[in-house]
Write a protein that holds these residues in place. Sequence first.
Motif, PDB file in Angstrom:
ATOM      1  N   LYS A  12       0.837  -1.210   0.000  1.00  0.00           N
ATOM      2  CA  LYS A  12       0.000   0.000   0.000  1.00  0.00           C
ATOM      3  C   LYS A  12       0.865   1.252   0.000  1.00  0.00           C
ATOM      4  O   LYS A  12       0.599   2.223  -0.704  1.00  0.00           O
ATOM      5  CB  LYS A  12      -0.930  -0.009   1.215  1.00  0.00           C
ATOM      6  CG  LYS A  12      -2.123  -0.943   1.082  1.00  0.00           C
ATOM      7  CD  LYS A  12      -3.038  -0.814   2.296  1.00  0.00           C
ATOM      8  CE  LYS A  12      -4.246  -1.742   2.164  1.00  0.00           C
ATOM      9  NZ  LYS A  12      -5.154  -1.636   3.337  1.00  0.00           N
ATOM     10  N   ALA A  15       2.547   1.553  -3.377  1.00  0.00           N
ATOM     11  CA  ALA A  15       1.586   1.997  -4.384  1.00  0.00           C
ATOM     12  C   ALA A  15       1.383   3.513  -4.321  1.00  0.00           C
ATOM     13  O   ALA A  15       1.311   4.188  -5.355  1.00  0.00           O
ATOM     14  CB  ALA A  15       0.258   1.276  -4.190  1.00  0.00           C
ATOM     15  N   TYR A  18       3.979   5.449  -6.060  1.00  0.00           N
ATOM     16  CA  TYR A  18       3.911   5.400  -7.522  1.00  0.00           C
ATOM     17  C   TYR A  18       2.614   6.018  -8.059  1.00  0.00           C
ATOM     18  O   TYR A  18       2.410   6.064  -9.271  1.00  0.00           O
ATOM     19  CB  TYR A  18       4.041   3.955  -8.016  1.00  0.00           C
ATOM     20  CG  TYR A  18       5.463   3.452  -8.026  1.00  0.00           C
ATOM     21  CD1 TYR A  18       6.243   3.538  -9.176  1.00  0.00           C
ATOM     22  CD2 TYR A  18       6.043   2.902  -6.885  1.00  0.00           C
ATOM     23  CE1 TYR A  18       7.551   3.074  -9.186  1.00  0.00           C
ATOM     24  CE2 TYR A  18       7.351   2.443  -6.886  1.00  0.00           C
ATOM     25  CZ  TYR A  18       8.103   2.536  -8.038  1.00  0.00           C
ATOM     26  OH  TYR A  18       9.406   2.089  -8.053  1.00  0.00           O
ATOM     27  N   SER A  21      -3.464   2.803  -6.734  1.00  0.00           N
ATOM     28  CA  SER A  21      -3.999   2.001  -5.638  1.00  0.00           C
ATOM     29  C   SER A  21      -4.140   0.552  -6.114  1.00  0.00           C
ATOM     30  O   SER A  21      -4.543   0.297  -7.251  1.00  0.00           O
ATOM     31  CB  SER A  21      -5.361   2.538  -5.182  1.00  0.00           C
ATOM     32  OG  SER A  21      -6.283   2.553  -6.248  1.00  0.00           O
ATOM     33  N   ILE A  22      -3.815  -0.392  -5.225  1.00  0.00           N
ATOM     34  CA  ILE A  22      -3.821  -1.810  -5.574  1.00  0.00           C
ATOM     35  C   ILE A  22      -5.202  -2.406  -5.367  1.00  0.00           C
ATOM     36  O   ILE A  22      -5.830  -2.210  -4.338  1.00  0.00           O
ATOM     37  CB  ILE A  22      -2.779  -2.568  -4.735  1.00  0.00           C
ATOM     38  CG1 ILE A  22      -1.368  -2.071  -5.072  1.00  0.00           C
ATOM     39  CG2 ILE A  22      -2.870  -4.074  -4.987  1.00  0.00           C
ATOM     40  CD1 ILE A  22      -0.272  -2.709  -4.244  1.00  0.00           C
ATOM     41  N   THR A  25      -3.604  -8.613  -5.617  1.00  0.00           N
ATOM     42  CA  THR A  25      -2.197  -9.019  -5.576  1.00  0.00           C
ATOM     43  C   THR A  25      -2.097 -10.537  -5.657  1.00  0.00           C
ATOM     44  O   THR A  25      -2.871 -11.253  -5.016  1.00  0.00           O
ATOM     45  CB  THR A  25      -1.522  -8.543  -4.275  1.00  0.00           C
ATOM     46  OG1 THR A  25      -1.656  -7.130  -4.157  1.00  0.00           O
ATOM     47  CG2 THR A  25      -0.043  -8.900  -4.273  1.00  0.00           C
ATOM     48  N   THR A  42      -3.879  -2.750 -10.506  1.00  0.00           N
ATOM     49  CA  THR A  42      -4.136  -1.441  -9.912  1.00  0.00           C
ATOM     50  C   THR A  42      -5.152  -0.667 -10.732  1.00  0.00           C
ATOM     51  O   THR A  42      -5.614  -1.140 -11.784  1.00  0.00           O
ATOM     52  CB  THR A  42      -2.830  -0.616  -9.846  1.00  0.00           C
ATOM     53  OG1 THR A  42      -2.524  -0.107 -11.161  1.00  0.00           O
ATOM     54  CG2 THR A  42      -1.660  -1.459  -9.357  1.00  0.00           C
ATOM     55  N   SER A  83       9.075   6.204  -9.528  1.00  0.00           N
ATOM     56  CA  SER A  83       8.117   6.659  -8.514  1.00  0.00           C
ATOM     57  C   SER A  83       8.017   8.181  -8.531  1.00  0.00           C
ATOM     58  O   SER A  83       8.761   8.872  -9.233  1.00  0.00           O
ATOM     59  CB  SER A  83       8.546   6.181  -7.125  1.00  0.00           C
ATOM     60  OG  SER A  83       9.722   6.862  -6.719  1.00  0.00           O
TER      61      SER A  83
END
Length: 326
Positions: A12, A15, A18, A21-22, A25, A42, A83
Amino acid sequence: MARTHGYRLIFKKIARSYGFSIRKTRSYSSQYKKTAAFRVTTNKGTYMIKPFIGSKSRLIQLSSYAVKLHKRGFHGMPKWLRSRSGKYWEQEGGKFFYLTDWIQGRKMSRSKEDLVKLGRMLARLHSVSRNLKLPRQPDSVTLRHRRKYYAFLRRLKNLRRKPTKAGTWFRHHGDLCIELSREAIHSLGTSKIRSTLREECRHPSLVHGDVTVANILQSKNRIYLIDWDLMKRGSSYYDLVVALTNTAGFEPSKMAAFLKGYEEVRPLRRREKELISSLYRIPREAWYVCQYAMNGRKYGPLLNVLNKTWNSRLIAIKWIDTWSRQ
């Protein structure tokens, strides 16, 4: 499927760095690790999160190589993502991670068509990276193999006395292993091959370091190599020989397909072919079996492979000797 629960909070945070939001997984294993990488779905696409085992300086170097290769037009590897902080990696929970595009594909089939593509792709890696003007490096190929050869001779003398499977195999095939090794080491020491290696040291390439079928994906009409954690400056000739050994299955027709693809991108001179033939001649797996057996390590699976493929290997060595003289 390996566990992902322990990584949820870390992922989290990664994410957020970058900007996505995921949603989902999934973990994937490799030949060496139960949890080697994670596929993350994502709100902005599907990516791979790869835990990195190594130092920060090594990861910075690795990311620099990957970015430079992509900018120079090499697309045989997943693209690394940057990122929001501008880095191509993140550190969370005391661990390092990097993100790349997710490559959706199938394992390479070892067909002649796929091997031609693999040969082309590896040649592009070596050619493109050679133009990066990397720092020169010492000739480690000759020295490393000479040291391993003498270590093999010392171990072999003791191993052949032992009433083990490895001892029995080397009592039957040890003399030929010595002959092949001696011929290869002698060839590596000749003036024309030493000259070729010195030239490569002045203009080194980047090498993948672990080209195996497990690390190759076929996606649409392109071949990709994955798992680049061992990438470094090194010998393109040795990288080629490792790839050829691991993918062509000691079948001359498939070896020819791989080398045909390689030379379509990077034609090889006669002395370069002779260097490749010399490196291919080394019974590398026999050296490893001997080392493992004398160090108390598990060697059964590797010995089985060596025994089953031994005659094919000898035929392949004769074939590549002929190829090198063409």
